[in-house]
Design an enzyme around this catalytic site. Structure first.
Site, PDB file in Angstrom:
ATOM      1  CB  SER A  18      19.288  58.661  55.052  1.00  0.00           C
ATOM      2  OG  SER A  18      20.502  59.202  55.518  1.00  0.00           O
ATOM      3  CG  ASN A  81      20.387  67.953  60.195  1.00  0.00           C
ATOM      4  OD1 ASN A  81      20.318  68.994  60.826  1.00  0.00           O
ATOM      5  ND2 ASN A  81      21.134  66.937  60.600  1.00  0.00           N
ATOM      6  CG  HIS A 190      25.471  60.328  57.642  1.00  0.00           C
ATOM      7  ND1 HIS A 190      24.115  60.487  57.595  1.00  0.00           N
ATOM      8  CD2 HIS A 190      25.710  59.054  57.219  1.00  0.00           C
ATOM      9  CE1 HIS A 190      23.554  59.368  57.148  1.00  0.00           C
ATOM     10  NE2 HIS A 190      24.499  58.491  56.919  1.00  0.00           N
TER      11      HIS A 190
HETATM   12  N1  DGL Z   1      21.922  62.037  57.968  1.00  0.00           N
HETATM   13  C1  DGL Z   1      21.151  62.836  57.151  1.00  0.00           C
HETATM   14  C2  DGL Z   1      21.059  64.276  57.582  1.00  0.00           C
HETATM   15  O1  DGL Z   1      21.165  64.551  58.746  1.00  0.00           O
HETATM   16  C3  DGL Z   1      21.020  62.664  55.709  1.00  0.00           C
HETATM   17  C4  DGL Z   1      22.115  62.278  54.865  1.00  0.00           C
HETATM   18  C5  DGL Z   1      21.623  61.829  53.513  1.00  0.00           C
HETATM   19  O2  DGL Z   1      21.072  60.735  53.465  1.00  0.00           O
HETATM   20  O3  DGL Z   1      21.801  62.579  52.555  1.00  0.00           O
HETATM   21  O4  DGL Z   1      20.838  65.135  56.766  1.00  0.00           O
END
Ligand code: DGL
Length: 268
Positions: A18, A81, A190
């Site tokens: 994302s 995730n 993130h």
């Molecule tokens: N990086 C993402 C994760 O691993 C999603 C973060 C998001 O866009 O809410 O969940």
């Protein structure tokens, strides 16, 4: 099934997230598989995925996957995730290309916890997903899982304001510490960028676990199984596309020691 074709060892690995979080996975992949070319898509314009419905997350994951397939990738790493737990089943049933997903590392945390209490910090989209419920159910008889939604963290990370996450982290991690957890699972790609701040907040006795290395190992295993691992020592091409801010992307690439790569704005 869409997208059937023969994949070649020299084709790039496709990675999407994302936004910038998947760069924490990309770092591990580059370290383990330095010969591989990479195409990375940061869908920052649509972040955070964690606040979206399952249908929206599937639609965004399809869009990213189709772009990576059209760009000639041999495998797609869903470095998110939220996208994995909501969309990977759909992706696997609609596309022939192999997919690697990332899920919160509950298993290693549960197996090694001495207090039998572990914390999971993740997005609302991940914590409310069916896949997360299925995985966590396997351990709930033996251990307590303290789930905390990392509300607001992704938006701050995406805008490059890492230090501003500290008060939120103090609250979220404090809730876990109060319950006596000895492992904290970072269930969002993130969050590894916040580890230096997290370490300032929690005591050394609490271990922080993320899934980046495991995803890189799994990517390598699947490339070997499918005979598409790039073994020759060529100069890999790594391209990073964002539909957000190129400067922030460049800053994150510098943090993971991948400066000097091809970066471009792309509308997708
Ligand atoms: N990086 C993402 C994760 O691993 C999603 C973060 C998001 O866009 O809410 O969940």
């Amino acid at each position: 099934m869409a997208g059937e074709r023969t994949y070649q060892p020299h084709d790039p690995i496709g990675i999407f997230d994302s936004g910038l979080g998947g760069l924490s996975i990309c770092r591990e992949i580059v370290q383990l598989l330095p010969n591989e070319s990479i195409i990375y898509l940061a869908d920052s314009r649509n972040a955070p995925y964690g606040e979206r419905s399952k249908e929206e997350i599937i639609a965004l994951s399809v869009k990213n996957t189709e772009l990576l397939i059209a760009s000639g990738c041999k495998i797609v790493v869903v470095a998110c995730n939220t996208a994995t737990t909501n969309a990977i089943r759909h992706l696997r049933s609609h596309y022939d290309i192999p997919f690697i997903g990332i899920e919160p590392a509950i298993k290693p945390a549960a197996l090694h916890s001495k207090t039998n209490k572990i914390g999971v910090l993740a997005t609302k989209g991940t914590l409310s997903s069916e896949l997360f419920a299925i995985t966590s159910r396997q351990y709930r008889d033996e251990i307590e899982i303290v789930e905390v939604e990392g509300k607001g963290l992704v938006t701050l990370i995406e805008s490059g304001q890492l230090e501003a996450t500290k008060p939120l982290l103090e609250e979220y991690l404090g809730r876990m510490e109060a319950k006596g957890v000895d492992k904290i699972v970072l269930g969002c790609s993130h969050y590894p960028f916040l580890i230096p701040i997290i370490r300032e907040i929690i005591p050394d006795s609490i271990q922080v676990i993320d899934s980046g290395e495991a995803v890189a190992r799994q990517t390598k295993n699947v490339l070997i199984e499918r005979h598409i691992l790039h073994t020759s020592d060529h100069h890999p091409r790594r391209s990073f596309f964002t539909n957000g801010d190129e400067k922030i992307l460049a800053g994150f690439l510098q943090q993971i020691h991948l400066e000097g790569q091809q970066i471009a704005f792309r509308s997708f």
